[in-house]
Each structure stands twice: as C-alpha cells, then as structure tokens.
Design an enzyme around this catalytic site. Structure first.
Site, mmCIF file in Angstrom:
data_model
loop_
_atom_site.group_PDB
_atom_site.id
_atom_site.type_symbol
_atom_site.label_atom_id
_atom_site.label_comp_id
_atom_site.label_asym_id
_atom_site.label_seq_id
_atom_site.Cartn_x
_atom_site.Cartn_y
_atom_site.Cartn_z
ATOM 1 N N VAL A 1 0.827 -1.205 0.000
ATOM 2 C CA VAL A 1 0.000 0.000 0.000
ATOM 3 C C VAL A 1 0.866 1.261 0.000
ATOM 4 O O VAL A 1 0.692 2.150 -0.842
ATOM 5 C CB VAL A 1 -0.951 0.003 1.218
ATOM 6 C CG1 VAL A 1 -1.603 1.355 1.408
ATOM 7 C CG2 VAL A 1 -2.021 -1.052 1.004
ATOM 8 N N GLU B 1 -7.303 2.821 2.546
ATOM 9 C CA GLU B 1 -6.962 2.589 1.141
ATOM 10 C C GLU B 1 -7.842 1.477 0.574
ATOM 11 O O GLU B 1 -8.015 0.449 1.207
ATOM 12 C CB GLU B 1 -5.471 2.231 1.033
ATOM 13 C CG GLU B 1 -4.997 2.084 -0.379
ATOM 14 C CD GLU B 1 -5.457 3.252 -1.256
ATOM 15 O OE1 GLU B 1 -5.131 4.409 -0.952
ATOM 16 O OE2 GLU B 1 -6.183 2.996 -2.243
ATOM 17 N N CYS C 1 -5.909 -9.379 3.192
ATOM 18 C CA CYS C 1 -6.852 -8.529 3.938
ATOM 19 C C CYS C 1 -8.234 -9.092 4.202
ATOM 20 O O CYS C 1 -8.760 -8.890 5.301
ATOM 21 C CB CYS C 1 -6.958 -7.188 3.230
ATOM 22 S SG CYS C 1 -5.407 -6.282 3.341
HETATM 23 P P1 NAD Z 1 3.106 -4.823 3.953
HETATM 24 O O1 NAD Z 1 3.443 -5.852 4.946
HETATM 25 O O2 NAD Z 1 3.350 -5.059 2.502
HETATM 26 O O3 NAD Z 1 3.871 -3.460 4.316
HETATM 27 C C1 NAD Z 1 3.997 -2.950 5.603
HETATM 28 C C2 NAD Z 1 5.399 -2.398 5.762
HETATM 29 O O4 NAD Z 1 5.488 -1.712 7.030
HETATM 30 C C3 NAD Z 1 6.499 -3.464 5.784
HETATM 31 O O5 NAD Z 1 7.417 -3.225 4.725
HETATM 32 C C4 NAD Z 1 7.148 -3.303 7.175
HETATM 33 O O6 NAD Z 1 8.554 -3.508 7.171
HETATM 34 C C5 NAD Z 1 6.820 -1.858 7.504
HETATM 35 N N1 NAD Z 1 6.880 -1.556 8.937
HETATM 36 C C6 NAD Z 1 6.355 -2.263 9.977
HETATM 37 N N2 NAD Z 1 6.626 -1.642 11.143
HETATM 38 C C7 NAD Z 1 7.335 -0.522 10.835
HETATM 39 C C8 NAD Z 1 7.902 0.532 11.612
HETATM 40 N N3 NAD Z 1 7.766 0.544 12.935
HETATM 41 N N4 NAD Z 1 8.576 1.517 10.982
HETATM 42 C C9 NAD Z 1 8.708 1.500 9.620
HETATM 43 N N5 NAD Z 1 8.188 0.529 8.838
HETATM 44 C C10 NAD Z 1 7.502 -0.469 9.432
HETATM 45 O O7 NAD Z 1 1.574 -4.463 4.194
HETATM 46 P P2 NAD Z 1 0.531 -3.847 3.141
HETATM 47 O O8 NAD Z 1 -0.051 -4.918 2.302
HETATM 48 O O9 NAD Z 1 1.152 -2.655 2.492
HETATM 49 O O10 NAD Z 1 -0.602 -3.376 4.136
HETATM 50 C C11 NAD Z 1 -0.425 -2.286 5.001
HETATM 51 C C12 NAD Z 1 -1.770 -1.903 5.580
HETATM 52 O O11 NAD Z 1 -2.653 -1.501 4.521
HETATM 53 C C13 NAD Z 1 -2.493 -3.030 6.299
HETATM 54 O O12 NAD Z 1 -3.188 -2.492 7.386
HETATM 55 C C14 NAD Z 1 -3.474 -3.537 5.270
HETATM 56 O O13 NAD Z 1 -4.627 -4.110 5.872
HETATM 57 C C15 NAD Z 1 -3.855 -2.285 4.538
HETATM 58 N N6 NAD Z 1 -4.294 -2.471 3.152
HETATM 59 C C16 NAD Z 1 -3.640 -3.342 2.324
HETATM 60 C C17 NAD Z 1 -4.028 -3.475 0.991
HETATM 61 C C18 NAD Z 1 -3.325 -4.426 0.048
HETATM 62 O O14 NAD Z 1 -3.791 -4.567 -1.076
HETATM 63 N N7 NAD Z 1 -2.238 -5.065 0.419
HETATM 64 C C19 NAD Z 1 -5.066 -2.659 0.487
HETATM 65 C C20 NAD Z 1 -5.684 -1.760 1.355
HETATM 66 C C21 NAD Z 1 -5.282 -1.674 2.684
HETATM 67 C C1 UGA Z 2 -9.258 -6.344 -1.737
HETATM 68 C C2 UGA Z 2 -10.300 -5.286 -2.095
HETATM 69 O O1 UGA Z 2 -10.818 -5.573 -3.389
HETATM 70 C C3 UGA Z 2 -9.682 -3.886 -2.078
HETATM 71 O O2 UGA Z 2 -10.689 -2.918 -2.320
HETATM 72 C C4 UGA Z 2 -9.065 -3.649 -0.708
HETATM 73 O O3 UGA Z 2 -8.436 -2.391 -0.669
HETATM 74 C C5 UGA Z 2 -8.038 -4.718 -0.429
HETATM 75 O O4 UGA Z 2 -8.682 -6.025 -0.484
HETATM 76 C C6 UGA Z 2 -7.424 -4.643 0.926
HETATM 77 O O5 UGA Z 2 -7.973 -4.038 1.826
HETATM 78 O O6 UGA Z 2 -6.367 -5.252 1.034
HETATM 79 P P1 UGA Z 2 -7.293 -7.576 -3.031
HETATM 80 O O7 UGA Z 2 -7.354 -8.512 -1.874
HETATM 81 O O8 UGA Z 2 -5.987 -7.007 -3.408
HETATM 82 O O9 UGA Z 2 -8.263 -6.318 -2.759
HETATM 83 O O10 UGA Z 2 -7.879 -8.280 -4.327
HETATM 84 P P2 UGA Z 2 -9.376 -8.648 -4.817
HETATM 85 O O11 UGA Z 2 -9.475 -8.313 -6.237
HETATM 86 O O12 UGA Z 2 -10.392 -8.089 -3.913
HETATM 87 O O13 UGA Z 2 -9.385 -10.224 -4.691
HETATM 88 C C7 UGA Z 2 -9.379 -10.867 -3.429
HETATM 89 C C8 UGA Z 2 -9.562 -12.354 -3.609
HETATM 90 O O14 UGA Z 2 -10.884 -12.658 -4.036
HETATM 91 C C9 UGA Z 2 -8.635 -12.963 -4.665
HETATM 92 O O15 UGA Z 2 -8.182 -14.223 -4.213
HETATM 93 C C10 UGA Z 2 -9.535 -13.110 -5.875
HETATM 94 O O16 UGA Z 2 -9.111 -14.093 -6.766
HETATM 95 C C11 UGA Z 2 -10.842 -13.474 -5.199
HETATM 96 N N1 UGA Z 2 -12.045 -13.180 -6.005
HETATM 97 C C12 UGA Z 2 -12.308 -11.902 -6.390
HETATM 98 C C13 UGA Z 2 -12.914 -14.215 -6.348
HETATM 99 O O17 UGA Z 2 -12.685 -15.376 -5.988
HETATM 100 N N2 UGA Z 2 -14.027 -13.919 -7.080
HETATM 101 C C14 UGA Z 2 -14.330 -12.648 -7.478
HETATM 102 O O18 UGA Z 2 -15.384 -12.453 -8.133
HETATM 103 C C15 UGA Z 2 -13.449 -11.621 -7.115
#
Ligand code: NAD
Ligand code: UGA
Length: 460
Positions: free
Chosen positions: A17, A162, A277
């Site tokens: 993110v 996000e 997530c």
């Molecule tokens: P991630 O694990 O990829 O990244 C988190 C980063 O934070 C890591 O690189 C880690 O080293 C760093 N970190 C941890 N503690 C730290 C500290 N004290 N100082 C500096 N850096 C530090 O995680 P992500 O997938 O980017 O998710 C981050 C957040 O966003 C989560 O809460 C997740 O639920 C949310 N989110 C994720 C997605 C997604 O698609 N992955 C989408 C929307 C929201």
């Molecule tokens: C999901 C949400 O779509 C984002 O809006 C959100 O920000 C994010 O989680 C988050 O908070 O991390 P993401 O997990 O990256 O995004 O991907 P998706 O496209 O939502 O897919 C999630 C899972 O559901 C995947 O395994 C995908 O293959 C599956 N999926 C998706 C299905 O099995 N069927 C569908 O119709 C859609």
C-alpha cells in the site's frame, strides 16, 4: 532560502500500500515532497532500483515519474519523521497470533511502535493519517499515545483508508471510485480534512472525495472488505449447489448480476478468496462485534470466512474423489500460486491451503506461476513432501495426472492444451479453480474437466 515544496509528506511502511500510494501522490503532486520509509532496508533498496519489491502492472512507470524529483525512499525513519508535516502510517496490521483475541483481533504492535516513534522524533505539530486498515476507534488510542507528550505538540489523527486492489493498484489509485477522509469535526479536525482534500484534489475529482467522522471511515474500510468477501462466499456457496443440481454458476451469476441492485462484479465463483486482507479484516470485524456483545452479528460475518474455508476444502475433496480416492505419488501441476492474477503476492492464497492438503495426501506437486514462485517457496518451506517449482506450465504438466488452476493468470487461457494433454498421464484431469478455461474444448481434447459450480465433464 525558498522552501521548494509546499509540504513534506511522509509514509511509514513501504509495502503493497505505502509504495504504490505514495508513488501516485508524488507523481500527481509535484509541489509536495513525498518520502517513504521502512525498517526493512532490502525493501527500500528495491524501491530505489528498477526491480521494485512488488510486482504491480504500470507501477515502475509511475515511480519513475517522481523518483528523485519529489519521491524519496529511506530507512532513516527518525530524521524523516522530524521533517514531516503529514505522516501516513501504512505499516502492517496482521491478525493477532498470541494472547487475547488470538486468531481474530488486529495486532496493533507495529502501529503503536510507530506512534511512539513519531512522538519521540517530533518537534512540531503534525497530521497523522491512518492508511493501514484498523479496528474502529483505533484513532482514539493512538491520539492518547501521541498527545500524551510533554513537548506541547499537537497531533491530529485522521483516517484515510486505502481501497486499492493488488494487480490493479495503479489504475485504482489514479482513478479511484472514492477517496474517504475521516476526521474529527473539531476546528483542528476540519483543517486536517481540508489539507487532505487539497492533496487528493490534485488528480481526483472533488465529487469522489468524501468526508466522514473518523470512526465511520475506520469502519467503512472493514465493512467494504466484508461486503466484497461476502459476495464471493455467497456465489461460492451457490456454486456448491450448482454442482449438485446441474445449474451453471456462471449463468446464475450473469442472471442475478443483471439486476442493477446486485450488479455484476465480484461474482466469479472460485476455489476461494485469498489475499492479506479479506480474512484478516472480517475476523477483526467479528472480534469487534464480540467485544461489543453483538454475538449474532459476529456469527453472521464469521460465516463468510467459514464458507471460504469450506470452498477450499471442497476443491481438494473433489480432486481426491474424482482421482479414484488416491493421489499418493501422483504428479499434480498447480497452475498459479498467487492469490489473484497480476501480482506475485501469495499471502493467504488458496493455493497454500490446496498445496498443503495435496501434500498431506502424498501427492507430488509441481508449482508453476509467472510471478509468485519465490513466495511459494517461502510459504511451503519446511513442509514435508515432494515439491518441484517450474515457471513453465508445459514442463510442469509433463507426466502429470492432473492440473489444478489456482490463479486466473490470462496466460493459462492461451496455452496449447492439446500439447499439454498429450504429455500427461491418462486419464488426465483438469480442475479449474477459477473457471477461466474453455471446458467443452478441454473435454473434447480428452481431459476430464472439473470446473467450479458447473457440471463436471468426464469420459467415464
Ligand atoms: P506490507 O506488509 O506489505 O507493508 C507494511 C510495511 O510496514 C512493511 O514493509 C514493514 O517492514 C513496515 N513496517 C512495519 N513496522 C514498521 C515501523 N515501525 N517503521 C517503519 N516501517 C515499518 O503491508 P501492506 O499490504 O502494504 O498493508 C499495510 C496496511 O494496509 C495493512 O493495514 C493492510 O490491511 C492495509 N491495506 C492493504 C491493501 C493491500 O492490497 N495489500 C489494500 C488496502 C489496505
Ligand atoms: C481487496 C479489495 O478488493 C480492495 O478494495 C481492498 O483495498 C483490499 O482487499 C485490501 O484491503 O487489502 P485484493 O485482496 O488485493 O483487494 O484483491 P481482490 O481483487 O479483492 O481479490 C481478493 C480475492 O478474491 C482474490 O483471491 C480473488 O481471486 C478473489 N475473487 C475476487 C474471487 O474469488 N471472485 C471474485 O469475483 C473476485
């Protein structure tokens, strides 16, 4: 000296993110200096190179627009905190694996450490923005930690969750459905709201920037993920019924999706949802409901996760039963290991569950994926069994009894399945956990085909 930038924006956490979000902010806001810090030096080095630490289509181009101009990556967290006006916190918030709330509640240790670090290294007032997904009312606790300082510094906390999805992060960020800004409705809160609106208005239409109170913003994020995951579990539960009744889940999804109140997206039946997530956020929601004594509500949402577990289990059971109840020593090619297409991310991927269950049955696995092989190796490290890794789907299927499609990579649709069939053991099986292949054609080639939520096509 003239201050070259209007504001210093810092993001703590350079993950899936933090990295893409800040790259887009920097590309679209050349008047802001954007710095991304992380304690993981390897990750930061990768962000500085052309081998980014995550695979995300189009991301390198966006990074290149701003890197070195107004986008910087660093491990010097303390110095950057001091210089920042606005700090986005995007550290990980996994499910707790210890103590109270184990397996459900969010583990907030990384967030709290960050908050304490911000206090320690700050000399001026700052706006702290929750970018991580957090339980509703986390800002309350964070404000107490942040504002319990004796330096006279005020920290305003806002929630700006996000909504990007992996694999489409860049288009999602460039053209979001909405940007949600949750602030307190106090004088300082409203100033913070204005500041964040001003930032996003550089490229997002103002009608898509919505404001709410902090608690609504925090809860909206958990709720959005719960609703999205619920749609998948709903259609997957119907897929199970389709398989018993000769209804076709794709036809059902198409028919119901035509109702504009339901809509057509997120109705693809599959082996199950994965990703870092959905499960974590729903379990967090369940924990919150239990905490507030809402056991019926908690149970309602927990079933979304239970149906997902059931769906993955059902997939493996179908494989085992159709292959004559034994897969010991049989070579099985897994097409795809990432939790979805266009990402190398394997966190909570259904492929992990499927692979482990097949290995329990003593199958010989060959794992193929265009981007996720290294993560797959890490996920399966220390697991007993015969596992090969081969990014080439043709050689991975050679001599196999079965193929299981676990990720919807578009390249799997374009393979020459006649060649693949001729190189496999017979009878040859294909289990399409994503319903992406042409099942009738595969059947005509000679495969025994097992889609999700559709009648199996078999030669016996
Ligand atoms: P991630 O694990 O990829 O990244 C988190 C980063 O934070 C890591 O690189 C880690 O080293 C760093 N970190 C941890 N503690 C730290 C500290 N004290 N100082 C500096 N850096 C530090 O995680 P992500 O997938 O980017 O998710 C981050 C957040 O966003 C989560 O809460 C997740 O639920 C949310 N989110 C994720 C997605 C997604 O698609 N992955 C989408 C929307 C929201
Ligand atoms: C999901 C949400 O779509 C984002 O809006 C959100 O920000 C994010 O989680 C988050 O908070 O991390 P993401 O997990 O990256 O995004 O991907 P998706 O496209 O939502 O897919 C999630 C899972 O559901 C995947 O395994 C995908 O293959 C599956 N999926 C998706 C299905 O099995 N069927 C569908 O119709 C859609």
């Amino acid at each position: 000296m003239v201050q070259p930038f209007k504001k210093n924006v810092l993001c703590i956490g350079a993950g899936y993110v933090g990295g893409p979000t800040m790259a887009v902010i920097a590309a679209k806001c050349p008047d802001y200096k954007v710095t991304v810090v992380d304690i993981n030096a390897e990750r930061i080095d990768a962000w500085k190179s052309d081998e980014l630490p995550i695979y995300e289509p189009g991301l390198l181009d966006v990074v290149k627009i701003a890197r070195g101009r107004n986008l910087f990556f660093s491990t010097d967290v303390d110095t950057e905190i001091m210089a920042a006006d606005i700090i986005f916190v995007s550290v990980n918030t996994p499910t707790k694996t210890f103590g109270e709330g184990t397996g459900k509640a969010a583990d907030l240790q990384y967030w709290e450490k960050t908050a304490r670090n911000i206090v320690k290294n700050s000399k001026t007032n700052k706006l702290i923005v929750e970018k991580s997904t957090l339980p509703v009312r986390t800002a309350d606790a964070m404000e107490r930690i942040l504002n319990a300082n004796n330096k006279g510094i005020h920290f305003e906390v806002a929630s700006n969750p996000e909504f990007l999805a992996e694999g489409t992060a860049v288009p999602d960020l460039l053209n979001p459905d909405r940007v949600l800004i949750g602030t307190h409705e106090t004088e300082t809160g409203l100033i913070a709201r204005k500041e964040l609106v001003e930032l996003y208005a550089h490229w997002v239409d103002i009608s898509k920037i919505i404001s709410s109170n902090v608690w609504s913003a925090e809860l909206s994020k958990l709720t959005a993920n719960a609703f999205l995951a619920q749609r998948i579990s709903s259609i997957n539960s119907i897929a199970a019924l389709c398989e018993k009744t000769e209804a076709n889940v794709s036809e059902v999804a198409y028919a119901i999706g035509k109702d504009t109140r339901i809509g057509s997206r997120f109705l693809n039946a599959s082996v199950g949802f994965g990703g870092s997530c959905f499960k974590k956020d729903i379990l967090n929601l369940v924990y919150l409901c239990e905490h507030y004594g809402l056991s019926e509500v908690a149970m309602y949402w927990e079933n979304v996760v239970k149906i997902n577990d059931y769906q993955m289990k059902r997939f493996v059971r179908t494989m085992l039963h159709s292959m004559f109840n034994t897969i010991a020593k049989k070579r099985i090619a897994l097409f795809g290991f990432a939790f979805k297409a266009d990402t190398g991310d394997t966190r909570e991927s259904p492929a992990i569950y499927v692979a482990k269950q097949l290995l329990d049955e003593q199958a010989h696995l060959v794992i193929s994926d265009p981007k996720a092989i290294e993560n797959a190796k890490r996920d399966l490290r220390g697991i007993n069994g015969t596992i090969e890794y081969d990014s080439n789907p043709y050689s991975s299927a050679k001599g196999a009894h079965a193929i299981a499609v676990l990720t919807e990579w578009s390249e799997y649709k374009k393979l020459d399945y006649e060649i693949i069939f001729s190189s496999m053991e017979k009878p040859a099986f294909i289990f399409d956990g994503r319903n992406i292949l042409d099942h009738q054609k595969l059947f005509e080639i000679g495969f025994n085909v097992f889609p999700i939520g559709k009648k199996a096509l078999t030669h016996f």
